[in-house]
Scaffold this motif. Structure first.
Motif, PDB file in Angstrom:
ATOM      1  N   LYS A   1      -0.513   3.062 -16.389  1.00 54.44           N
ATOM      2  CA  LYS A   1      -1.443   4.191 -16.310  1.00 54.44           C
ATOM      3  C   LYS A   1      -2.563   3.881 -15.324  1.00 54.44           C
ATOM      4  N   ILE A   2      -2.934   4.891 -14.548  1.00 49.13           N
ATOM      5  CA  ILE A   2      -3.980   4.755 -13.537  1.00 49.13           C
ATOM      6  C   ILE A   2      -5.141   5.673 -13.925  1.00 49.13           C
ATOM      7  N   ASN A   3      -6.276   5.062 -14.282  1.00 50.40           N
ATOM      8  CA  ASN A   3      -7.475   5.835 -14.604  1.00 50.40           C
ATOM      9  C   ASN A   3      -8.514   5.758 -13.487  1.00 50.40           C
ATOM     10  N   THR A   4      -8.555   4.630 -12.769  1.00 47.85           N
ATOM     11  CA  THR A   4      -9.537   4.413 -11.705  1.00 47.85           C
ATOM     12  C   THR A   4      -8.853   3.733 -10.522  1.00 47.85           C
ATOM     13  N   GLU A   5      -9.600   3.617  -9.417  1.00 43.09           N
ATOM     14  CA  GLU A   5      -9.035   2.922  -8.261  1.00 43.09           C
ATOM     15  C   GLU A   5      -8.789   1.449  -8.559  1.00 43.09           C
ATOM     16  N   ALA A   6      -9.563   0.852  -9.477  1.00 41.55           N
ATOM     17  CA  ALA A   6      -9.320  -0.547  -9.870  1.00 41.55           C
ATOM     18  C   ALA A   6      -7.933  -0.667 -10.513  1.00 41.55           C
ATOM     19  N   ASP A   7      -7.568   0.317 -11.334  1.00 41.37           N
ATOM     20  CA  ASP A   7      -6.229   0.330 -11.939  1.00 41.37           C
ATOM     21  C   ASP A   7      -5.158   0.463 -10.864  1.00 41.37           C
ATOM     22  N   LEU A   8      -5.429   1.287  -9.843  1.00 38.86           N
ATOM     23  CA  LEU A   8      -4.480   1.471  -8.746  1.00 38.86           C
ATOM     24  C   LEU A   8      -4.263   0.157  -7.999  1.00 38.86           C
ATOM     25  N   PHE A   9      -5.366  -0.537  -7.650  1.00 34.70           N
ATOM     26  CA  PHE A   9      -5.251  -1.824  -6.952  1.00 34.70           C
ATOM     27  C   PHE A   9      -4.442  -2.817  -7.774  1.00 34.70           C
ATOM     28  N   GLN A  10      -4.782  -2.902  -9.067  1.00 35.07           N
ATOM     29  CA  GLN A  10      -4.107  -3.864  -9.948  1.00 35.07           C
ATOM     30  C   GLN A  10      -2.625  -3.531 -10.084  1.00 35.07           C
TER      31      GLN A  10
ATOM     32  N   GLY B   1     -14.879  16.845 -11.942  1.00 34.10           N
ATOM     33  CA  GLY B   1     -14.214  17.092 -13.217  1.00 34.10           C
ATOM     34  C   GLY B   1     -12.943  16.292 -13.410  1.00 34.10           C
ATOM     35  N   ILE B   2     -12.695  15.312 -12.541  1.00 37.83           N
ATOM     36  CA  ILE B   2     -11.489  14.481 -12.663  1.00 37.83           C
ATOM     37  C   ILE B   2     -11.873  13.228 -13.442  1.00 37.83           C
ATOM     38  N   GLU B   3     -11.468  13.178 -14.704  1.00 36.75           N
ATOM     39  CA  GLU B   3     -11.850  12.080 -15.591  1.00 36.75           C
ATOM     40  C   GLU B   3     -10.886  10.901 -15.527  1.00 36.75           C
ATOM     41  N   LYS B   4      -9.613  11.174 -15.255  1.00 41.57           N
ATOM     42  CA  LYS B   4      -8.600  10.115 -15.217  1.00 41.57           C
ATOM     43  C   LYS B   4      -7.747  10.271 -13.974  1.00 41.57           C
ATOM     44  N   GLY B   5      -7.400   9.140 -13.387  1.00 43.47           N
ATOM     45  CA  GLY B   5      -6.544   9.165 -12.215  1.00 43.47           C
ATOM     46  C   GLY B   5      -7.336   8.970 -10.935  1.00 43.47           C
ATOM     47  N   VAL B   6      -6.610   8.862  -9.821  1.00 46.40           N
ATOM     48  CA  VAL B   6      -7.210   8.648  -8.503  1.00 46.40           C
ATOM     49  C   VAL B   6      -6.876   9.847  -7.624  1.00 46.40           C
ATOM     50  N   LEU B   7      -7.920  10.543  -7.157  1.00 46.90           N
ATOM     51  CA  LEU B   7      -7.747  11.724  -6.315  1.00 46.90           C
ATOM     52  C   LEU B   7      -7.419  11.304  -4.888  1.00 46.90           C
ATOM     53  N   VAL B   8      -6.313  11.814  -4.375  1.00 44.07           N
ATOM     54  CA  VAL B   8      -5.883  11.519  -3.012  1.00 44.07           C
ATOM     55  C   VAL B   8      -6.662  12.427  -2.056  1.00 44.07           C
TER      56      VAL B   8
ATOM     57  N   VAL C   1       0.836  -1.200   0.000  1.00 42.99           N
ATOM     58  CA  VAL C   1       0.000   0.000   0.000  1.00 42.99           C
ATOM     59  C   VAL C   1       0.873   1.254   0.000  1.00 42.99           C
ATOM     60  N   LEU C   2       0.287   2.349  -0.503  1.00 43.62           N
ATOM     61  CA  LEU C   2       0.948   3.652  -0.489  1.00 43.62           C
ATOM     62  C   LEU C   2       0.739   4.360   0.847  1.00 43.62           C
ATOM     63  N   GLY C   3      -0.359   4.048   1.516  1.00 39.65           N
ATOM     64  CA  GLY C   3      -0.692   4.724   2.771  1.00 39.65           C
ATOM     65  C   GLY C   3      -1.497   5.983   2.525  1.00 39.65           C
ATOM     66  N   ILE C   4      -2.544   5.888   1.698  1.00 36.95           N
ATOM     67  CA  ILE C   4      -3.406   7.033   1.388  1.00 36.95           C
ATOM     68  C   ILE C   4      -4.866   6.613   1.519  1.00 36.95           C
ATOM     69  N   THR C   5      -5.759   7.593   1.547  1.00 38.51           N
ATOM     70  CA  THR C   5      -7.169   7.344   1.282  1.00 38.51           C
ATOM     71  C   THR C   5      -7.497   8.132   0.023  1.00 38.51           C
ATOM     72  N   PHE C   6      -8.498   7.675  -0.707  1.00 39.68           N
ATOM     73  CA  PHE C   6      -8.792   8.262  -2.016  1.00 39.68           C
ATOM     74  C   PHE C   6     -10.288   8.408  -2.211  1.00 39.68           C
ATOM     75  N   LEU C   7     -10.657   9.175  -3.226  1.00 37.59           N
ATOM     76  CA  LEU C   7     -12.057   9.359  -3.597  1.00 37.59           C
ATOM     77  C   LEU C   7     -12.387   8.399  -4.727  1.00 37.59           C
ATOM     78  N   GLU C   8     -13.527   7.711  -4.627  1.00 36.89           N
ATOM     79  CA  GLU C   8     -13.936   6.799  -5.691  1.00 36.89           C
ATOM     80  C   GLU C   8     -14.078   7.564  -7.011  1.00 36.89           C
ATOM     81  N   SER C   9     -13.788   6.877  -8.105  1.00 39.43           N
ATOM     82  CA  SER C   9     -13.802   7.501  -9.432  1.00 39.43           C
ATOM     83  C   SER C   9     -15.137   8.142  -9.773  1.00 39.43           C
ATOM     84  N   LYS C  10     -16.251   7.494  -9.416  1.00 39.29           N
ATOM     85  CA  LYS C  10     -17.578   8.066  -9.715  1.00 39.29           C
ATOM     86  C   LYS C  10     -17.727   9.438  -9.072  1.00 39.29           C
ATOM     87  N   GLN C  11     -17.282   9.552  -7.845  1.00 37.34           N
ATOM     88  CA  GLN C  11     -17.382  10.831  -7.135  1.00 37.34           C
ATOM     89  C   GLN C  11     -16.379  11.839  -7.683  1.00 37.34           C
ATOM     90  N   ALA C  12     -15.189  11.383  -8.057  1.00 35.41           N
ATOM     91  CA  ALA C  12     -14.169  12.279  -8.599  1.00 35.41           C
ATOM     92  C   ALA C  12     -14.632  12.904  -9.919  1.00 35.41           C
TER      93      ALA C  12
END
Length: 137
Positions: free
Chosen positions: A72-81, A27-34, A12-23
């Protein structure tokens, strides 16, 4: 391993994040908001920034994770993988888009890429199905 130790150890990185649907509503279309970077976490030690609120009540967007190594990380699923490709103790290059604070007078938010080196830590889970939507990663 689960059979030998009765738990699953994940990097783990040691962060909490916002789910992609909420991001996307921000206006955040790609990536995971910390959202949060706890003190003493690997991400904190590397200089990652979480989302915060200014004194005037405005939301200051935190780092947006867009790449781990060459993945490339577009969603939290990409981050987990992506994180599953590594083990605790590995040092990985994490590319984030970061709000350019010098452009605060601008009407649009400007993001600048930044690369951080983060040493992953271990997170043990006894139930493999247990997942918190704002969970630590």
């Amino acid at each position: 391993t689960l059979i030998r130790d009765g738990k699953i150890v994940r990097p783990v990185l040691g962060i909490t994040f916002l789910e992609s649907k909420q991001a996307k509503t921000l206006g955040i279309e790609k990536g995971v908001l910390v959202l949060d970077v706890p003190i003493n976490s690997p991400a904190f030690k590397a200089g990652m920034r979480g989302t915060s609120r200014t004194e005037s009540g405005l939301i200051e967007i935190g780092d947006i994770i867009v790449k781990i190594e060459d993945i490339k990380i577009n969603t939290e699923a990409d981050l987990f993988q992506a994180l599953e490709s590594f083990k605790a103790g590995d040092v990985v290059k994490v590319t984030v888009n970061r709000q350019n604070l010098e452009s605060s007078g601008s009407k649009s938010v400007r993001l600048a890429p930044k690369t951080l080196s983060i040493q992953l830590k271990a997170s043990a889970t006894t139930n493999a199905m247990q997942r918190n939507p704002h969970g630590e990663r």
